[in-house]
Design an enzyme around this catalytic site. Structure first.
Site, mmCIF file in Angstrom:
data_model
loop_
_atom_site.group_PDB
_atom_site.id
_atom_site.type_symbol
_atom_site.label_atom_id
_atom_site.label_comp_id
_atom_site.label_asym_id
_atom_site.label_seq_id
_atom_site.Cartn_x
_atom_site.Cartn_y
_atom_site.Cartn_z
ATOM 1 N N CYS A 65 0.865 -1.183 0.000
ATOM 2 C CA CYS A 65 0.000 0.000 0.000
ATOM 3 C C CYS A 65 0.900 1.230 0.000
ATOM 4 C CB CYS A 65 -1.013 -0.014 1.144
ATOM 5 S SG CYS A 65 -0.329 0.159 2.786
ATOM 6 N N CYS A 86 -4.161 -0.846 -1.808
ATOM 7 C CA CYS A 86 -4.478 0.580 -1.827
ATOM 8 C C CYS A 86 -5.503 0.855 -2.922
ATOM 9 C CB CYS A 86 -3.203 1.386 -2.048
ATOM 10 S SG CYS A 86 -2.175 0.767 -3.403
ATOM 11 N N CYS A 113 2.864 0.633 -8.308
ATOM 12 C CA CYS A 113 3.620 -0.483 -7.727
ATOM 13 C C CYS A 113 4.738 -0.878 -8.685
ATOM 14 C CB CYS A 113 2.684 -1.665 -7.470
ATOM 15 S SG CYS A 113 3.456 -2.996 -6.549
#
Length: 140
Positions: free
Chosen positions: A9, A83, A91
């Site tokens: 996250c 998230c 990411c």
């Protein structure tokens, strides 16, 4: 042999910490579990309290940055973003052919109100994470 899974996250302060803890609880016999954030953060004290209410102590956990896991020392079978979708797109690439999965949850850091209000809302988020992780085999 256990598979490796990491939960990502923004700050590794809440959602990914809860997901990692529940993954260890429900599936720790099959998975080595990790979590990290895209940016440096610190553990959310309301999340720590919410987890204690479910008999899980994460108070000694440290917030970790995803860069620590990009060296290829651990090859992840699953990279799970928890998230919002726009943050999940940030990411980074992980070495190996790990499956990327997105299961988004509201961020406890964005909750307003009194401590009690924040705790009540965080418990609702915690319970959603708990349920998804308990049944994560559907996604893997």
């Amino acid at each position: 042999m256990k598979k490796n899974i990491i939960f990502i996250c923004i700050h590794n302060s809440a959602r990914s910490q809860m997901a990692e803890a529940y993954m260890k609880l429900f599936h720790g016999d099959k998975f080595n579990c990790y979590s990290a954030g895209l940016e440096q953060g610190s553990l959310n004290p309301v999340v720590v309290d919410a987890m204690k209410l479910d008999n899980i102590d994460i108070s000694n956990n440290k917030s970790k940055v995803v860069d620590l896991f990009l060296k290829g020392e651990i090859i992840f079978d699953y990279i799970v973003t928890v998230c919002d979708e726009s943050s999940a797109e940030k990411c980074p690439y992980f070495p190996g052919n790990g499956n990327r999965i997105h299961i988004g949850f509201e961020d406890p850091a964005t909750l307003g109100g009194s401590y009690e209000d924040k705790l009540t809302s965080t418990i609702k988020i915690r319970d959603k994470i708990k349920e998804k992780i308990k049944n994560i085999a559907k996604y893997l």
